[in-house]
Design an enzyme around this catalytic site. Sequence first.
Site, PDB file in Angstrom:
ATOM      1  N   HIS A  43       0.825  -1.073  -0.032  1.00 45.61           N
ATOM      2  CA  HIS A  43      -0.009   0.032  -0.064  1.00 45.61           C
ATOM      3  C   HIS A  43       1.021   1.263   0.054  1.00 45.61           C
ATOM      4  CE1 HIS A  43      -3.233  -2.818   0.501  1.00 45.61           C
ATOM      5  NE2 HIS A  43      -2.797  -3.042   1.510  1.00 45.61           N
ATOM      6  N   GLU A  57      -2.628   0.680   7.669  1.00 48.24           N
ATOM      7  CA  GLU A  57      -1.785  -0.484   7.463  1.00 48.24           C
ATOM      8  C   GLU A  57      -0.365   0.043   6.737  1.00 48.24           C
ATOM      9  OE1 GLU A  57      -1.517  -4.391   4.519  1.00 48.24           O
ATOM     10  OE2 GLU A  57      -3.349  -3.333   4.700  1.00 48.24           O
ATOM     11  N   HIS A 110       2.834  -6.949   4.759  1.00 48.75           N
ATOM     12  CA  HIS A 110       1.403  -6.357   4.858  1.00 48.75           C
ATOM     13  C   HIS A 110       1.149  -6.620   6.081  1.00 48.75           C
ATOM     14  CE1 HIS A 110      -0.132  -5.535   0.932  1.00 48.75           C
ATOM     15  NE2 HIS A 110       1.185  -6.486   0.551  1.00 48.75           N
ATOM     16  N   GLU A 174       1.681 -11.311   6.344  1.00 50.74           N
ATOM     17  CA  GLU A 174       0.666 -10.697   6.930  1.00 50.74           C
ATOM     18  C   GLU A 174       1.237 -10.669   8.489  1.00 50.74           C
ATOM     19  OE1 GLU A 174      -1.726  -9.034   5.891  1.00 50.74           O
ATOM     20  OE2 GLU A 174      -2.390  -9.964   3.941  1.00 50.74           O
TER      21      GLU A 174
END
Length: 324
Positions: A43, A57, A110, A174
């Site tokens: 992102h 995030e 992430h 993650e």
Amino acid sequence: MRRFSPLIIFLLLLSAVPVFSASYVGAVQTDLSGYTICVDAGHGGSDPGAVANGVEEKNINLAIALKVAKLLEEDGAKVILTRDGDYYVSLSDRVKIANSNNCDIFISIHANAASDTSASGFEVYHYYGSTKGNELATYVDEEIAKVIPLKNRGVKEAGFYVLKYTSMPAILIETGFVTNTYDVGIITDENYQWRYAYAILHGVQRYFGVPVHDPLPTVTGIRFADPGDYFRVVLDVSQSTEYKTFYYYYGYYLVIEVPNATLADLGWNSDGTWQYTETGSSSVPYATEYEGTVYVVLALGYPYQGYKDFTLENPYRIVVDVYS
């Protein structure tokens, strides 16, 4: 100006043990030198990623990615970042960056989210059927599990764009759930972020068959200033470390010794394993790395010339002022 005459004794002392070429048959690579690794902070910019509990995030991803990149570089790898700040990079551009740089592996960072706020833990993805991706993901997952107090949700397969279209083994980590308050406390904590970074480094080392270790401090540069009443030497070091200073050869030389460290190519003149340069001052500096210790030697204008040494932080530097 003094050059190598008394220093030759110092050279002879250090050369008492033979030095073998890195191409010696049977030699084992001890760091990540020669590998190019793409680190992708998910992102960014107009795309915040998952947002919950007062955190975005994208910021967590970047904070961990930069720490990972720093450690990988300190261990000798060439690191390609898809972003190094808060700006938007498309998925296709992330893939292009990795592929165009012929990266050996791709690591995407992430954080997770779920409608069920009790969902917790970390997981590591690779592309469907990727043997190498599974190997890398497994090593990284195992290392994270050793240092992060979150549920290990395991290694999984997925068709994420950056896993599918990169041309090298790729994983997506993650790190935890922004929708879980306990996870948020872990993944936003800088100390734990460093734990993630070291775990990822160790997983990468295992993947490439390198002994698991933390990077040694590296003397990345040596700079000088001569204000007139003293001569300043600044050693730029990749991380804080111990050092000592002492006189050598009847006080004609001042030695800065940095144990358990490596020396970068300074771009100076060379004589065997030694690097040296002219500074326009009577203090002529020499530098070498020998058996895991970096030596910086200053030829003084007169014996036992006075000096003061200290360190500076952020970034870490060793400073020695030699007085006229």
